[in-house]
Design a protein around this motif. Structure first.
Motif, mmCIF file in Angstrom:
data_model
loop_
_atom_site.group_PDB
_atom_site.id
_atom_site.type_symbol
_atom_site.label_atom_id
_atom_site.label_comp_id
_atom_site.label_asym_id
_atom_site.label_seq_id
_atom_site.Cartn_x
_atom_site.Cartn_y
_atom_site.Cartn_z
ATOM 1 N N ILE A 95 29.852 -11.328 34.669
ATOM 2 C CA ILE A 95 30.527 -11.278 33.374
ATOM 3 C C ILE A 95 31.557 -10.168 33.472
ATOM 4 N N GLY A 96 32.826 -10.556 33.517
ATOM 5 C CA GLY A 96 33.916 -9.593 33.625
ATOM 6 C C GLY A 96 34.522 -9.287 32.273
ATOM 7 N N LYS A 97 35.707 -8.723 32.313
ATOM 8 C CA LYS A 97 36.375 -8.319 31.075
ATOM 9 C C LYS A 97 36.691 -9.527 30.192
ATOM 10 N N ASP A 98 37.298 -10.558 30.765
ATOM 11 C CA ASP A 98 37.666 -11.741 29.988
ATOM 12 C C ASP A 98 37.332 -13.044 30.723
ATOM 13 N N TYR A 99 36.317 -13.018 31.564
ATOM 14 C CA TYR A 99 35.928 -14.203 32.322
ATOM 15 C C TYR A 99 34.441 -14.153 32.658
ATOM 16 N N VAL A 100 33.923 -15.301 33.045
ATOM 17 C CA VAL A 100 32.605 -15.390 33.667
ATOM 18 C C VAL A 100 32.800 -16.124 34.991
ATOM 19 N N GLN A 101 32.017 -15.759 35.985
ATOM 20 C CA GLN A 101 32.159 -16.355 37.303
ATOM 21 C C GLN A 101 30.781 -16.641 37.853
ATOM 22 N N SER A 102 30.664 -17.771 38.551
ATOM 23 C CA SER A 102 29.373 -18.139 39.119
ATOM 24 C C SER A 102 29.587 -18.963 40.381
ATOM 25 N N ARG A 103 28.530 -19.042 41.185
ATOM 26 C CA ARG A 103 28.570 -19.880 42.377
ATOM 27 C C ARG A 103 28.049 -21.251 41.987
ATOM 28 N N ARG A 104 28.891 -22.233 42.105
ATOM 29 C CA ARG A 104 28.504 -23.615 41.857
ATOM 30 C C ARG A 104 28.291 -24.287 43.211
ATOM 31 N N MET A 105 27.963 -25.552 43.218
ATOM 32 C CA MET A 105 27.655 -26.244 44.467
ATOM 33 C C MET A 105 28.860 -26.270 45.417
ATOM 34 N N MET A 106 30.058 -26.387 44.873
ATOM 35 C CA MET A 106 31.253 -26.493 45.708
ATOM 36 C C MET A 106 31.989 -25.161 45.855
ATOM 37 N N GLY A 107 31.349 -24.047 45.579
ATOM 38 C CA GLY A 107 31.983 -22.745 45.757
ATOM 39 C C GLY A 107 31.978 -21.946 44.468
ATOM 40 N N ASP A 108 32.662 -20.819 44.495
ATOM 41 C CA ASP A 108 32.710 -19.944 43.335
ATOM 42 C C ASP A 108 33.671 -20.506 42.292
ATOM 43 N N ARG A 109 33.245 -20.461 41.028
ATOM 44 C CA ARG A 109 34.069 -20.944 39.922
ATOM 45 C C ARG A 109 34.197 -19.837 38.901
ATOM 46 N N ALA A 134 30.773 -30.122 33.282
ATOM 47 C CA ALA A 134 29.361 -29.947 32.944
ATOM 48 C C ALA A 134 29.050 -28.488 32.646
ATOM 49 N N GLY A 135 27.990 -28.279 31.889
ATOM 50 C CA GLY A 135 27.576 -26.932 31.529
ATOM 51 C C GLY A 135 26.961 -26.183 32.705
ATOM 52 N N TRP A 136 27.061 -24.871 32.648
ATOM 53 C CA TRP A 136 26.456 -24.012 33.651
ATOM 54 C C TRP A 136 25.125 -23.535 33.102
ATOM 55 N N MET A 137 24.043 -23.885 33.761
ATOM 56 C CA MET A 137 22.722 -23.492 33.279
ATOM 57 C C MET A 137 22.114 -22.466 34.230
ATOM 58 N N PHE A 138 21.572 -21.412 33.654
ATOM 59 C CA PHE A 138 20.910 -20.355 34.402
ATOM 60 C C PHE A 138 19.480 -20.281 33.891
ATOM 61 N N SER A 139 18.533 -20.446 34.814
ATOM 62 C CA SER A 139 17.133 -20.565 34.428
ATOM 63 C C SER A 139 16.288 -19.442 35.009
ATOM 64 N N ARG A 140 15.334 -18.998 34.223
ATOM 65 C CA ARG A 140 14.403 -17.979 34.703
ATOM 66 C C ARG A 140 13.392 -18.585 35.675
ATOM 67 N N THR A 141 12.938 -19.815 35.408
ATOM 68 C CA THR A 141 11.908 -20.414 36.248
ATOM 69 C C THR A 141 12.463 -20.965 37.561
ATOM 70 N N LEU A 142 13.638 -21.583 37.540
ATOM 71 C CA LEU A 142 14.176 -22.190 38.755
ATOM 72 C C LEU A 142 14.866 -21.185 39.662
ATOM 73 N N ASN A 143 15.638 -20.273 39.108
ATOM 74 C CA ASN A 143 16.441 -19.375 39.929
ATOM 75 C C ASN A 143 16.136 -17.895 39.742
ATOM 76 N N ARG A 144 15.104 -17.567 38.989
ATOM 77 C CA ARG A 144 14.649 -16.186 38.812
ATOM 78 C C ARG A 144 15.725 -15.264 38.235
#
Length: 168
Positions: A95-109, A134-144
């Motif tokens: 979580i940056g100043k004005d963006y969010v970034q994550s690693r998706r299946m095809m690379g960083d988005r 599609a939505g970006w989902m972050f899970s406690r059970t699947l990805n800790r």
């Protein structure tokens, strides 16, 4: 400032930081951006790949026509390498100043604040819904992921940029 000046400053800062690192001193960061990074651990997909490989070995080795050749063991090795790749490439949310970034299946988005439709938070889950895709989902059970801390930071992010924030 001109771009060439910024490049010179960045180049000289890199040299200076390299020298400081050799001498054991801390690095100097110019205009460092404050960002929060949450990392998880992917263990579900590597586990499934390993179970698949074990099933593959059992099924093929019990066959009466089974020949243990190099291609068989190369296939086994590739599946183990793929499982290791998925295990060691940790998923993250920055979580940056004005963006969010994550690693998706095809690379960083990266999604800018204007590209986010809404943010939903449930117990153990955080979902970021972009304007497109599609939505970006972050899970406690699947990805800790530490979803409670993520939810707090995303709540302030959403309030700053007037993004709809739903907490269930």
């Amino acid at each position: 400032m001109s771009r060439s000046w910024e490049r010179k400053v960045r180049k000289n800062m890199g040299k200076l930081n390299k020298d400081r690192k050799k001498h054991g001193a801390g690095q100097i960061v110019l205009n460092a951006e404050k960002k929060d990074k949450f990392t998880g651990r992917n263990f579900v997909l590597p586990s499934l790949l390993i179970v698949f490989v074990l099933f593959y070995i059992i099924v093929f080795s019990t066959s009466p026509d089974f020949k243990s050749d190099g291609m068989f063991w190369l296939t086994i090795g590739c599946y183990f390498a793929l499982a290791a790749l998925f295990f060691f490439r940790r998923p993250y949310l920055t979580i940056g100043k004005d963006y969010v970034q994550s690693r998706r299946m095809m690379g960083d988005r990266r999604l800018g604040a204007k590209d986010i439709k809404s943010i939903r938070v449930q117990k153990g889950y955080v979902t970021i819904l972009p304007q497109k895709g599609a939505g970006w989902m972050f899970s406690r059970t699947l990805n800790r992921f530490k979803t409670d801390e993520m939810a707090d930071k995303l709540k302030t992010f959403a309030a700053t940029y007037n993004i709809p924030f739903e907490q269930q």
